[in-house]
Design a protein around this motif. Structure first.
Motif, PDB file in Angstrom:
ATOM      1  N   GLN A 239       0.807  -1.401  -0.077  1.00  0.00           N
ATOM      2  CA  GLN A 239       0.030  -0.108   0.106  1.00  0.00           C
ATOM      3  C   GLN A 239       0.938   1.217   0.062  1.00  0.00           C
ATOM      4  O   GLN A 239       1.762   1.276   0.573  1.00  0.00           O
ATOM      5  N   PRO A 240       0.523   2.422  -0.585  1.00  0.00           N
ATOM      6  CA  PRO A 240       1.305   3.547  -0.605  1.00  0.00           C
ATOM      7  C   PRO A 240       0.851   4.369   0.683  1.00  0.00           C
ATOM      8  O   PRO A 240       0.584   5.384   0.704  1.00  0.00           O
ATOM      9  N   ILE A 241       1.332   3.819   1.784  1.00  0.00           N
ATOM     10  CA  ILE A 241       1.156   4.593   3.053  1.00  0.00           C
ATOM     11  C   ILE A 241       2.406   4.900   3.605  1.00  0.00           C
ATOM     12  O   ILE A 241       3.507   4.484   3.121  1.00  0.00           O
ATOM     13  N   ARG A 242       2.330   5.890   4.360  1.00  0.00           N
ATOM     14  CA  ARG A 242       3.587   6.721   4.927  1.00  0.00           C
ATOM     15  C   ARG A 242       4.266   5.969   6.137  1.00  0.00           C
ATOM     16  O   ARG A 242       5.357   6.120   6.020  1.00  0.00           O
ATOM     17  N   VAL A 243       3.579   5.292   6.835  1.00  0.00           N
ATOM     18  CA  VAL A 243       4.312   4.696   8.051  1.00  0.00           C
ATOM     19  C   VAL A 243       4.439   3.198   7.788  1.00  0.00           C
ATOM     20  O   VAL A 243       3.500   2.513   7.476  1.00  0.00           O
ATOM     21  N   ARG A 244       5.542   2.723   8.424  1.00  0.00           N
ATOM     22  CA  ARG A 244       5.814   1.409   8.622  1.00  0.00           C
ATOM     23  C   ARG A 244       5.399   0.668   9.948  1.00  0.00           C
ATOM     24  O   ARG A 244       5.376   1.364  10.767  1.00  0.00           O
ATOM     25  N   PRO A 245       5.138  -0.532   9.737  1.00  0.00           N
ATOM     26  CA  PRO A 245       4.887  -1.410  10.845  1.00  0.00           C
ATOM     27  C   PRO A 245       6.320  -1.462  12.017  1.00  0.00           C
ATOM     28  O   PRO A 245       7.462  -1.379  11.246  1.00  0.00           O
ATOM     29  N   GLU A 246       6.081  -1.467  13.295  1.00  0.00           N
ATOM     30  CA  GLU A 246       6.927  -1.625  14.038  1.00  0.00           C
ATOM     31  C   GLU A 246       6.548  -2.600  15.184  1.00  0.00           C
ATOM     32  O   GLU A 246       5.519  -2.402  15.766  1.00  0.00           O
TER      33      GLU A 246
END
Ligand SMILES: [Fe+2]
Length: 454
Positions: A239-246
């Motif tokens: 997906q073109p989303i800003r935040v990465r999973p952490e």
């Protein structure tokens, strides 16, 4: 290298001065080797991107370099800043000698803008249930922004009734390489690629991106959390989303504001959920305070689940516990804010609905405190639903339609207009699209315009 742009291009998370540009390299998109998602060798690939104000890439050209890393399944999320508000841009990628298709994107409007915002809402696109013809029509509308309210993929094993087959991994997805391959399967679709290439997207998820009807940390087992972490990682990668999973979590709830016209509050109804809460305390606090302080005309909740009370006559359960009817206290707190210009967009139920949100759903004479529009599905088959009986049992619900489709909307300083767009069939390609219901609100009730409800 063979063509690595088999999954198309996308953009998302528009701000007044920036967007995220996305692609994911996959020379063999349906490849099943866990060590080579998309058939890509386990080494970094340099990808260059270009963005300009015209399709010939001559006006205001910008460029950059990104590393497509195996640890993120060779996805690219290029965060571009310093752009003009409310402006169309075009972008493309290059890897080696291979060039991607061109995508069109658009920044959000300037904070002072009063320009109406044109947006679309889509949801529920089970691949084997049909063709994404609705997306072909959505792409042609070139909205300012597309919201997706969940069930972008289905983790389930392939259904018994199949319009088109999932391919080499038709089982239920639970491991990282399986989720990655499922996304690749979906994203090979040319109509879905067209919809991504036509406008920036702001997606949120529902349950099937992980597991049917899951809540929060599931059963709390290490196995479930591993599975959820794999699903969230594959979601980010695709997906073109800003935040990465952490650490197995992914910050999903967020706000996207268009001028003085629309404040889109995108909710996460899954990650923090348990028996007592749909949103979790922190997200609820964030939402309530923004609903109170937002200075804009329309406060728009973008989220997956049917929000209004919906009593379904017949055998129990008559109220669906997985929807907001399972969390009436939290719903009452949201409606209790009495936020002016409240509009809720939802999905999940695979039929289209429109209705009014009431201060007290059990008292039809109580104040109308908002409106709700429920998209049906791009392809996912609907359950057997007696629409007229449900409408009769819930006077605040005004519209039902059982065709596949999406919502085409315009929010302006005066009014919010929502058209229910539908195709007659998805079991083959080429269905035309038409408006099967159209509604206007000026902030309290709902007015129907040229609706052709069945
Ligand atoms: Fe669904």
């Amino acid at each position: 290298m063979a063509n690595p742009f088999t999954l198309g291009v996308a953009s998302g998370e528009p701000l007044p001065d920036g967007v995220v540009l996305w692609t994911r390299l996959a020379v063999d998109p349906l490849g099943t080797d866990p060590r080579r998602p998309g058939g890509m060798a386990p080494k970094a690939v340099e990808v260059s991107w270009q963005l300009a104000e015209d399709e010939r890439f001559t006006q205001g050209l910008r460029r950059g370099i990104a590393q497509a890393l195996p640890v993120w399944a060779h996805s690219v999320h290029a965060r571009v800043a310093g752009l003009k508000p409310g402006t169309d841009y075009f972008y493309r990628f290059k890897a080696g000698s291979q060039q991607s298709p061109v995508g069109r994107t658009r920044t959000a409007d300037d904070p002072a803008s009063t320009r109406p915002v044109r947006f679309a809402v889509a949801n529920c696109q089970r691949y084997e249930h049909g063709f994404y013809t609705a997306y072909r029509h959505l792409a042609a509308e070139r909205p300012d922004v597309v919201f997706h309210v969940g069930d972008y993929i289905y983790e389930s094993r392939q259904s018994a009734r199949v319009v088109r087959a999932l391919g080499p991994l038709p089982g239920e997805t639970s491991r990282l390489h399986e989720y990655r391959q499922r996304y690749a399967r979906y994203r090979t679709d040319p109509d879905l690629q067209a919809a991504h290439a036509a406008a920036p997207w702001v997606p949120t998820w529902d349950d099937h991106e992980v597991l049917d009807n899951y809540r929060g940390r599931g059963d709390g087992s290490a196995a479930f959390l591993r599975r959820r972490g794999a699903a969230y990682q594959a979601y980010y990668e695709n997906q073109p989303i800003r935040v990465r999973p952490e650490d197995g979590n992914l910050q999903m709830y967020r706000r996207r504001t268009y001028g003085t016209v629309a404040d889109f509050m995108v909710l996460d109804a899954r990650q923090y959920r348990d028996a007592t809460t749909m949103l979790g305390a922190a997200q609820e606090q964030w939402l309530l305070s923004r609903l109170v302080t937002s200075p804009v005309r329309w406060r728009v909740l973008v989220q997956p689940l049917f929000f209004a009370r919906r009593l379904v006559p017949g055998p129990a359960p008559n109220l669906r516990p997985d929807s907001w009817d399972g969390h009436p206290a939290q719903r009452a707190r949201i409606l209790g804010v009495n936020a002016p210009g409240l509009a809720v967009f939802s999905g999940d139920v695979h039929n289209a609905w429109a209705g009014e949100l009431k201060a007290d759903f059990l008292d039809p004479g109580s104040a109308t405190v908002g409106v709700e529009f429920v998209g049906s599905s791009i392809t996912s088959q609907p359950p057997e639903t007696d629409g007229p009986a449900v409408l009769a049992a819930n006077p605040h619900l005004k519209f039902f339609d059982d065709r596949r489709g999406y919502l085409s909307c315009t929010a302006g300083p005066e009014e919010l207009r929502v058209a229910f767009r539908a195709v007659d069939f998805v079991d083959r390609q080429g269905a035309p699209v038409r408006t099967v219901g159209e509604f206007v609100t000026k902030g309290s009730g709902l007015t129907s315009e040229n609706a052709s409800s069945k």
